[in-house]
Design a protein around this motif. Structure first.
Motif: not given
Length: 423
Positions: A412-416, A111-112, A102-107, A396-397
């Motif tokens: 996900l990157a653009c949604t608040h 934005g990574a 889950r930590a990797a998913a949140r990373r 990034v990708a």
């Protein structure tokens, strides 16, 4: 992990001479339930030690040693004779803990890239991406109805071509139409393939009539295909054109006049010794952002060395358009708006310059939408910011091959959305 007890912690010499810590854990209960039949067993057949990877903690390396027990199932009717104990965070045959995944998913969600998260947490790409997909699908949902909708397009990578069986080539669609919430915190609501009116209509129709009825204002760039689609799908909505692109059209007209005058007078492209080329940046800058010295330098240089006066005429037309659009910020009455509009049209018509006449015709075609901007003050600025976030996610990708993965990542990157880092 609440189901696990720490037995002891040892400090050992790690790899390359670095000190590390070894944490020995075990499950405190002396019993376990068979996963097949659910019968409680206290008969231990053997003990095993596994090495699941967990979240890093501190500056030193951290290693986990889980001392597991294998129980014998005493239920005669159960097909399973033995089973090994497990907990929710470390399921059977797992080599990594759930909180590490889950930590990797949140990373990745922060934005990574997936590859960067894999290197940081020493995980495989499929495993990291699978948990990120589960996180994104849980956070993202069907967009709620919005009152103010922004529409714009972005390009998805470079142009690609497909060869047909008959030897001909077709250009694949590489543009995406973005739908952004301009009135709330919805961020990027979704994307549709292509930058056509049918793409806009299809996306809006998929939301349903109740969703479309909630939209009151739509902000777009001066794109005819989008305007036509909105009038069909949202006939009740007010269309607003973004003023930034109208000023950009005026700047392009000034540049086109400058380049044409230089070619006609000098028979070549502009050079640094030409006054109109040396002042090209000042011509595109707003009058209030020019110092008095810079304005005087530009004005006198063009008066002395450009006998036709077309460049300054185009510059004045650009400033008249900016003064007209500034009525939105200044909250001017309708009489002032009409006066500035007449001044802009009369100046362009009296100049007899093709570029200014074309600019005036464009403003006339988009005047209802321009007036809507002046009266409401709604812009497409947030949509343009969303476009930048979409491009940043693609950089990034290093690009996307899978369209579904791209849309999930960029939304996900653009949604608040607030992602709890401790979850």
């Amino acid at each position: 992990m609440p189901e696990i007890t720490v037995v002891k912690v040892e400090r050992v010499a790690g790899e390359q001479g670095q000190a590390g810590r070894v944490v020995h854990i075990e499950r405190p209960e002396e019993w376990a339930a068979c996963p097949e039949c659910g019968v409680i067993s206290t008969s231990v057949r053997q003990r095993r030690t596994t090495r699941p990877r967990d979240l890093p903690y501190g500056e030193e390396a951290l290693h986990v040693r889980w001392h597991k027990r294998q129980f014998a199932c005493k239920e005669a009717l159960c097909s399973r004779k033995a089973f090994t104990e497990s907990v929710a965070e470390i399921p059977p045959r797992a080599r990594v803990t759930g909180r590490l995944c889950r930590a990797a998913a949140r990373r990745v969600a922060s934005g990574a890239s997936v590859a960067a998260a894999c290197r940081e947490y020493r995980l495989g790409w499929p495993l990291t991406h699978r948990h990120f997909t589960a996180l994104a699908d849980a956070v993202l949902a069907e967009p709620e109805p919005v009152e103010v909708l922004g529409i714009d397009e972005t390009r998805r990578g470079r142009a690609r071509w497909r060869k047909n069986a008959d030897g001909s080539w077709d250009k694949l669609e590489r543009f995406e139409t973005n739908f952004v919430d301009l009135s709330g915190t919805g961020g990027l609501l979704g994307q549709a393939a292509g930058r056509t009116g049918s793409a806009v209509e299809g996306w809006l129709d998929a939301r349903g009539q109740a969703w479309k009825s909630a939209v009151q204002v739509v902000a777009i760039d001066p794109a005819t295909c989008y305007r036509t689609a909105i009038r069909r799908a949202l006939p009740h909505a007010t269309i607003v054109v973004d003023h930034f692109h109208l000023i950009a059209l005026a700047n392009k007209a000034v540049t086109a006049v400058r380049q044409r005058v230089t070619r006609d007078q000098r028979g070549r492209r502009g050079r640094s010794v030409d006054p109109e080329w040396a002042n090209r940046r000042r011509l595109l800058r707003a009058r209030e952002n020019l110092s008095q010295r810079a304005f005087t330098t530009m004005w006198n240089a063009l008066i002395d060395h450009e006998p036709t006066g077309q460049i300054l005429t185009a510059w004045i037309a650009k400033e008249d358009l900016r003064s007209l659009l500034a009525c939105a910020r200044q909250q001017q009455p309708r009489s002032v708006i009409s006066h500035r509009l007449f001044r802009f049209f009369s100046w362009c018509a009296g100049s007899d310059i093709p570029e200014l006449i074309s600019l005036a015709e464009t403003i006339e075609q988009w005047w209802p939408e321009t007036l809507a901007f002046i009266t409401t003050g709604i812009t497409n600025a947030r949509t343009e910011g969303t476009n930048r976030l979409i491009k940043d996610a693609a950089r990034v990708a290093f690009g996307f091959r899978n369209l579904a993965n791209q849309r999930r990542r960029v939304r996900l990157a653009c949604t608040h959305q607030t992602i709890n880092p401790a979850a």
